[in-house]
Design an enzyme around this catalytic site. Structure first.
Site, PDB file in Angstrom:
ATOM      1  N   LYS A  13      -0.697 -24.377   6.167  1.00  0.00           N
ATOM      2  CA  LYS A  13      -1.405 -25.240   5.194  1.00  0.00           C
ATOM      3  C   LYS A  13      -0.423 -25.790   4.162  1.00  0.00           C
ATOM      4  CE  LYS A  13      -4.244 -21.947   3.821  1.00  0.00           C
ATOM      5  NZ  LYS A  13      -3.717 -20.828   4.672  1.00  0.00           N
ATOM      6  N   ARG A  88     -12.452 -20.686  -0.105  1.00  0.00           N
ATOM      7  CA  ARG A  88     -12.197 -19.558   0.782  1.00  0.00           C
ATOM      8  C   ARG A  88     -13.405 -18.665   0.945  1.00  0.00           C
ATOM      9  NH1 ARG A  88      -6.270 -19.203   0.257  1.00  0.00           N
ATOM     10  NH2 ARG A  88      -5.514 -17.403   1.325  1.00  0.00           N
ATOM     11  N   ARG A 127       8.663 -14.817   7.276  1.00  0.00           N
ATOM     12  CA  ARG A 127       8.818 -15.284   5.901  1.00  0.00           C
ATOM     13  C   ARG A 127       9.023 -14.094   4.958  1.00  0.00           C
ATOM     14  NH1 ARG A 127       4.128 -18.569   3.181  1.00  0.00           N
ATOM     15  NH2 ARG A 127       3.184 -16.519   3.313  1.00  0.00           N
ATOM     16  N   ARG A 133       8.223 -12.375  -0.060  1.00  0.00           N
ATOM     17  CA  ARG A 133       6.926 -12.529  -0.729  1.00  0.00           C
ATOM     18  C   ARG A 133       6.142 -11.248  -0.526  1.00  0.00           C
ATOM     19  NH1 ARG A 133       2.794 -17.608   0.305  1.00  0.00           N
ATOM     20  NH2 ARG A 133       1.068 -16.119   0.316  1.00  0.00           N
ATOM     21  N   ARG A 144      -5.115  -9.538   4.800  1.00  0.00           N
ATOM     22  CA  ARG A 144      -5.389 -10.969   4.599  1.00  0.00           C
ATOM     23  C   ARG A 144      -6.099 -11.558   5.818  1.00  0.00           C
ATOM     24  NH1 ARG A 144       0.480 -12.873   3.439  1.00  0.00           N
ATOM     25  NH2 ARG A 144      -0.380 -14.990   3.373  1.00  0.00           N
TER      26      ARG A 144
HETATM   27  P1  AP5 Z   1       2.684 -21.821   5.202  1.00  0.00           P
HETATM   28  O1  AP5 Z   1       2.795 -23.303   5.250  1.00  0.00           O
HETATM   29  O2  AP5 Z   1       3.070 -21.118   3.974  1.00  0.00           O
HETATM   30  O3  AP5 Z   1       1.213 -21.356   5.642  1.00  0.00           O
HETATM   31  P2  AP5 Z   1      -0.105 -21.258   4.792  1.00  0.00           P
HETATM   32  O4  AP5 Z   1      -1.220 -21.606   5.690  1.00  0.00           O
HETATM   33  O5  AP5 Z   1       0.066 -22.018   3.527  1.00  0.00           O
HETATM   34  O6  AP5 Z   1      -0.170 -19.692   4.560  1.00  0.00           O
HETATM   35  P3  AP5 Z   1      -0.072 -18.823   3.219  1.00  0.00           P
HETATM   36  O7  AP5 Z   1       1.028 -17.863   3.358  1.00  0.00           O
HETATM   37  O8  AP5 Z   1      -0.081 -19.696   2.059  1.00  0.00           O
HETATM   38  O9  AP5 Z   1      -1.296 -17.905   3.381  1.00  0.00           O
HETATM   39  P4  AP5 Z   1      -2.573 -17.728   2.505  1.00  0.00           P
HETATM   40  O10 AP5 Z   1      -3.469 -18.832   2.774  1.00  0.00           O
HETATM   41  O11 AP5 Z   1      -3.064 -16.361   2.806  1.00  0.00           O
HETATM   42  O12 AP5 Z   1      -1.945 -17.643   1.026  1.00  0.00           O
HETATM   43  P5  AP5 Z   1      -2.281 -18.368  -0.327  1.00  0.00           P
HETATM   44  O13 AP5 Z   1      -0.999 -18.584  -0.992  1.00  0.00           O
HETATM   45  O14 AP5 Z   1      -3.203 -19.489  -0.154  1.00  0.00           O
HETATM   46  O15 AP5 Z   1       3.530 -21.266   6.443  1.00  0.00           O
HETATM   47  C1  AP5 Z   1       3.702 -19.877   6.636  1.00  0.00           C
HETATM   48  C2  AP5 Z   1       5.100 -19.631   7.239  1.00  0.00           C
HETATM   49  O16 AP5 Z   1       5.151 -20.223   8.537  1.00  0.00           O
HETATM   50  C3  AP5 Z   1       6.229 -20.268   6.445  1.00  0.00           C
HETATM   51  O17 AP5 Z   1       7.336 -19.456   6.469  1.00  0.00           O
HETATM   52  C4  AP5 Z   1       6.493 -21.588   7.181  1.00  0.00           C
HETATM   53  O18 AP5 Z   1       7.791 -22.018   7.024  1.00  0.00           O
HETATM   54  C5  AP5 Z   1       6.175 -21.208   8.621  1.00  0.00           C
HETATM   55  N1  AP5 Z   1       5.654 -22.319   9.393  1.00  0.00           N
HETATM   56  C6  AP5 Z   1       4.771 -23.279   8.980  1.00  0.00           C
HETATM   57  N2  AP5 Z   1       4.485 -24.129   9.973  1.00  0.00           N
HETATM   58  C7  AP5 Z   1       5.215 -23.704  11.059  1.00  0.00           C
HETATM   59  C8  AP5 Z   1       5.333 -24.175  12.400  1.00  0.00           C
HETATM   60  N3  AP5 Z   1       4.673 -25.247  12.830  1.00  0.00           N
HETATM   61  N4  AP5 Z   1       6.125 -23.499  13.238  1.00  0.00           N
HETATM   62  C9  AP5 Z   1       6.821 -22.382  12.806  1.00  0.00           C
HETATM   63  N5  AP5 Z   1       6.744 -21.891  11.549  1.00  0.00           N
HETATM   64  C10 AP5 Z   1       5.944 -22.555  10.689  1.00  0.00           C
HETATM   65  O19 AP5 Z   1      -3.080 -17.208  -1.118  1.00  0.00           O
HETATM   66  C11 AP5 Z   1      -2.431 -16.056  -1.553  1.00  0.00           C
HETATM   67  C12 AP5 Z   1      -3.427 -15.148  -2.247  1.00  0.00           C
HETATM   68  O20 AP5 Z   1      -3.957 -15.798  -3.424  1.00  0.00           O
HETATM   69  C13 AP5 Z   1      -4.663 -14.762  -1.442  1.00  0.00           C
HETATM   70  O21 AP5 Z   1      -4.428 -13.671  -0.594  1.00  0.00           O
HETATM   71  C14 AP5 Z   1      -5.663 -14.439  -2.560  1.00  0.00           C
HETATM   72  O22 AP5 Z   1      -5.394 -13.177  -3.104  1.00  0.00           O
HETATM   73  C15 AP5 Z   1      -5.331 -15.497  -3.608  1.00  0.00           C
HETATM   74  N6  AP5 Z   1      -6.143 -16.717  -3.442  1.00  0.00           N
HETATM   75  C16 AP5 Z   1      -5.676 -17.966  -3.159  1.00  0.00           C
HETATM   76  N7  AP5 Z   1      -6.679 -18.845  -3.054  1.00  0.00           N
HETATM   77  C17 AP5 Z   1      -7.818 -18.150  -3.282  1.00  0.00           C
HETATM   78  C18 AP5 Z   1      -9.200 -18.497  -3.289  1.00  0.00           C
HETATM   79  N8  AP5 Z   1      -9.602 -19.756  -3.049  1.00  0.00           N
HETATM   80  N9  AP5 Z   1     -10.087 -17.509  -3.556  1.00  0.00           N
HETATM   81  C19 AP5 Z   1      -9.695 -16.252  -3.810  1.00  0.00           C
HETATM   82  N10 AP5 Z   1      -8.412 -15.857  -3.797  1.00  0.00           N
HETATM   83  C20 AP5 Z   1      -7.477 -16.788  -3.534  1.00  0.00           C
HETATM   84 MG    MG Z   2       0.098 -21.504   1.488  1.00  0.00          MG
END
Ligand code: AP5
Ligand code: MG
Length: 192
Positions: A13, A88, A127, A133, A144
């Site tokens: 994402k 979410r 990652r 992280r 997660r």
């Molecule tokens: P990346 O692009 O970072 O993926 P992502 O979908 O953004 O995944 P996140 O790690 O952000 O996961 P998340 O949704 O759990 O975390 P968030 O920060 O939102 O890519 C991941 C890896 O893969 C990277 O290393 C990238 O380089 C690699 N990659 C990407 N595309 C690739 C490809 N095509 N091929 C190979 N490699 C690739 O949330 C974190 C925390 O915040 C949550 O757990 C929760 O506690 C809190 N939080 C956030 N939003 C909310 C909400 N709305 N409600 C409640 N709590 C929330």
């Molecule tokens: Mg993300």
């Protein structure tokens, strides 16, 4: 464009959203990034969020709904926005719908990146090793993914029922997925 980008942890994402938002000239709003920044700065929201983020659990809906309400009220969101990681839960999806209705707006696109769990795990562990992280530790990733199945999967169903969900294959090179996403945004379903 007012876009919601859905997908499990590690779906890409953030990687994809940055480029889409840049091209469209709209802000990329990552609630995960906002939470990590708040935790680092030690704000009241950060204090409340920390334990949940560290454990791979969701920050409570009341906190998130207010954070997003304030963020979407900022001037840079006038031309549109891309939400990454929000909503979410079904409660967050309902709150977003109500907020937009109040503002006489609607989402233009809801896109979900579909990626199988083994690929997600591999990407997140990689990652974690690379960037350190804290929520990319194996046991936190497992939590997660579990939370995603329980609480966020129903959000896809919420939008699918409204007829506004477009699913795209999130496995491939970053460039390939960018092209699929661009095509989906061009042929979006219109106002959900
Ligand atoms: P990346 O692009 O970072 O993926 P992502 O979908 O953004 O995944 P996140 O790690 O952000 O996961 P998340 O949704 O759990 O975390 P968030 O920060 O939102 O890519 C991941 C890896 O893969 C990277 O290393 C990238 O380089 C690699 N990659 C990407 N595309 C690739 C490809 N095509 N091929 C190979 N490699 C690739 O949330 C974190 C925390 O915040 C949550 O757990 C929760 O506690 C809190 N939080 C956030 N939003 C909310 C909400 N709305 N409600 C409640 N709590 C929330
Ligand atoms: Mg993300």
């Amino acid at each position: 464009m007012r876009i919601v980008l859905l997908g499990p942890p590690g779906a890409g994402k953030g990687t994809q959203a940055a480029e889409v938002a840049r091209r469209a000239g709209i802000p990329h709003i990552s609630t995960g990034h906002m939470m990590r920044a708040a935790i680092q700065s030690g704000t009241p929201v950060g204090e409340r969020a920390k334990g949940f983020v560290d454990a791979g659990r969701l920050v409570p809906d009341d906190v998130m709904i207010e954070v997003v309400r304030e963020r979407l009220a900022q001037d840079d969101c006038a031309p549109g926005f891309l939400l990454d990681g929000y909503p979410r839960t079904v409660a967050q999806a309902g709150a977003l719908k109500n907020l937009l209705t109040e503002l006489d707006l609607a989402l233009t696109h809801v896109v979900e990146l579909v990626v199988p769990n083994d690929v997600l795990l591999e990407r997140l562990l990689e990652r974690g090793a690379r960037e350190g992280r804290s929520d990319d530790a194996a046991e936190v990733i497992a939590e997660r993914l579990k939370v995603y199945e329980e609480l966020t999967r129903p959000v896809s169903a919420f939008y699918a029922e409204a007829g506004s969900l477009v699913r795209i294959d999130g496995v491939g090179t970053i460039q390939e997925i960018q092209e699929r996403l661009a095509a989906a945004l061009e042929n979006g379903p219109g106002e959900p």
